[in-house]
Design a protein around this motif. Structure first.
Motif, PDB file in Angstrom:
ATOM      1  N   ASN A   8       0.796  -1.227   0.000  1.00 56.22           N
ATOM      2  CA  ASN A   8       0.000   0.000   0.000  1.00 56.22           C
ATOM      3  C   ASN A   8       0.831   1.280   0.000  1.00 56.22           C
ATOM      4  N   TYR A   9       2.143   1.152   0.071  1.00 59.54           N
ATOM      5  CA  TYR A   9       2.999   2.334   0.173  1.00 59.54           C
ATOM      6  C   TYR A   9       2.792   3.295  -1.000  1.00 59.54           C
ATOM      7  N   THR A  10       2.794   2.794  -2.218  1.00 60.62           N
ATOM      8  CA  THR A  10       2.679   3.697  -3.380  1.00 60.62           C
ATOM      9  C   THR A  10       1.304   4.354  -3.454  1.00 60.62           C
ATOM     10  N   VAL A  11       0.269   3.651  -2.998  1.00 55.40           N
ATOM     11  CA  VAL A  11      -1.077   4.235  -2.990  1.00 55.40           C
ATOM     12  C   VAL A  11      -1.134   5.404  -2.009  1.00 55.40           C
ATOM     13  N   VAL A  12      -0.614   5.192  -0.812  1.00 55.54           N
ATOM     14  CA  VAL A  12      -0.632   6.246   0.212  1.00 55.54           C
ATOM     15  C   VAL A  12       0.291   7.389  -0.205  1.00 55.54           C
ATOM     16  N   ARG A  13       1.434   7.064  -0.770  1.00 50.51           N
ATOM     17  CA  ARG A  13       2.360   8.104  -1.236  1.00 50.51           C
ATOM     18  C   ARG A  13       1.699   8.945  -2.334  1.00 50.51           C
ATOM     19  N   GLY A  14       0.941   8.305  -3.198  1.00 49.85           N
ATOM     20  CA  GLY A  14       0.207   9.029  -4.236  1.00 49.85           C
ATOM     21  C   GLY A  14      -0.808   9.992  -3.652  1.00 49.85           C
ATOM     22  N   ARG A  15      -1.516   9.559  -2.600  1.00 49.19           N
ATOM     23  CA  ARG A  15      -2.470  10.459  -1.928  1.00 49.19           C
ATOM     24  C   ARG A  15      -1.757  11.668  -1.342  1.00 49.19           C
ATOM     25  N   LEU A  16      -0.588  11.427  -0.742  1.00 50.82           N
ATOM     26  CA  LEU A  16       0.190  12.529  -0.179  1.00 50.82           C
ATOM     27  C   LEU A  16       0.627  13.498  -1.280  1.00 50.82           C
ATOM     28  N   ASP A  17       1.150  12.981  -2.364  1.00 47.05           N
ATOM     29  CA  ASP A  17       1.621  13.826  -3.467  1.00 47.05           C
ATOM     30  C   ASP A  17       0.483  14.647  -4.077  1.00 47.05           C
ATOM     31  N   ARG A  18      -0.692  14.048  -4.231  1.00 45.53           N
ATOM     32  CA  ARG A  18      -1.843  14.775  -4.779  1.00 45.53           C
ATOM     33  C   ARG A  18      -2.299  15.887  -3.836  1.00 45.53           C
TER      34      ARG A  18
END
Length: 134
Positions: free
Chosen positions: A112-122
């Motif tokens: 799930n790291y990339t999904v959560v990182r994507g939310r942070l970046d957005r």
């Protein structure tokens, strides 16, 4: 000769306009497109997209995706696009805090790291867009 700009999300065509210049958040940095630019396809990261039409500058927050320029047309394919003037900064800050908390509990190898990182970046892109529009 102006550029034709199209921003397309899975839900709709978010924007279709003519402009003098477009700056997008490329994977390795900002990329500016103007009339006569050589054909190019590039990967986008979440960030700020700037549209310049005469002296008017309009700011948008976009997600990751792709951009293509060819024959005076810039086409941006992205998961989301939001005008900087319509961003709820408090909500975006809350999303940053939630994503940072979730990331603190995850290894970069967690599924799930990339999904959560994507939310942070957005969320960070939305805050930047809101601040730049002022």
């Amino acid at each position: 000769m102006p550029l034709d700009l199209k921003i397309v999300t899975p839900e709709s065509e978010a924007l279709h306009t003519t402009c003098d210049e477009v700056t997008i958040p490329g994977l390795t940095g900002e990329i500016g497109f103007g009339p006569g630019h050589v054909p190019l396809i590039t990967v986008l990261k979440p960030g700020v997209l700037t549209v310049l039409k005469g002296t008017q500058r309009t700011i948008y927050a976009i997600s990751s995706g792709f951009a293509e320029i060819e024959s005076g047309t810039v086409t941006v394919l992205t998961q989301s696009c939001q005008s900087g003037s319509k961003i709820d900064v408090d909500q975006a800050k809350l999303e940053v805090a939630e994503a940072e908390k979730a990331l603190a509990d995850l290894s970069e190898y967690h599924p799930n790291y990339t999904v959560v990182r994507g939310r942070l970046d957005r969320a960070l892109a939305r805050i930047n867009a809101a601040q730049l529009r002022k």
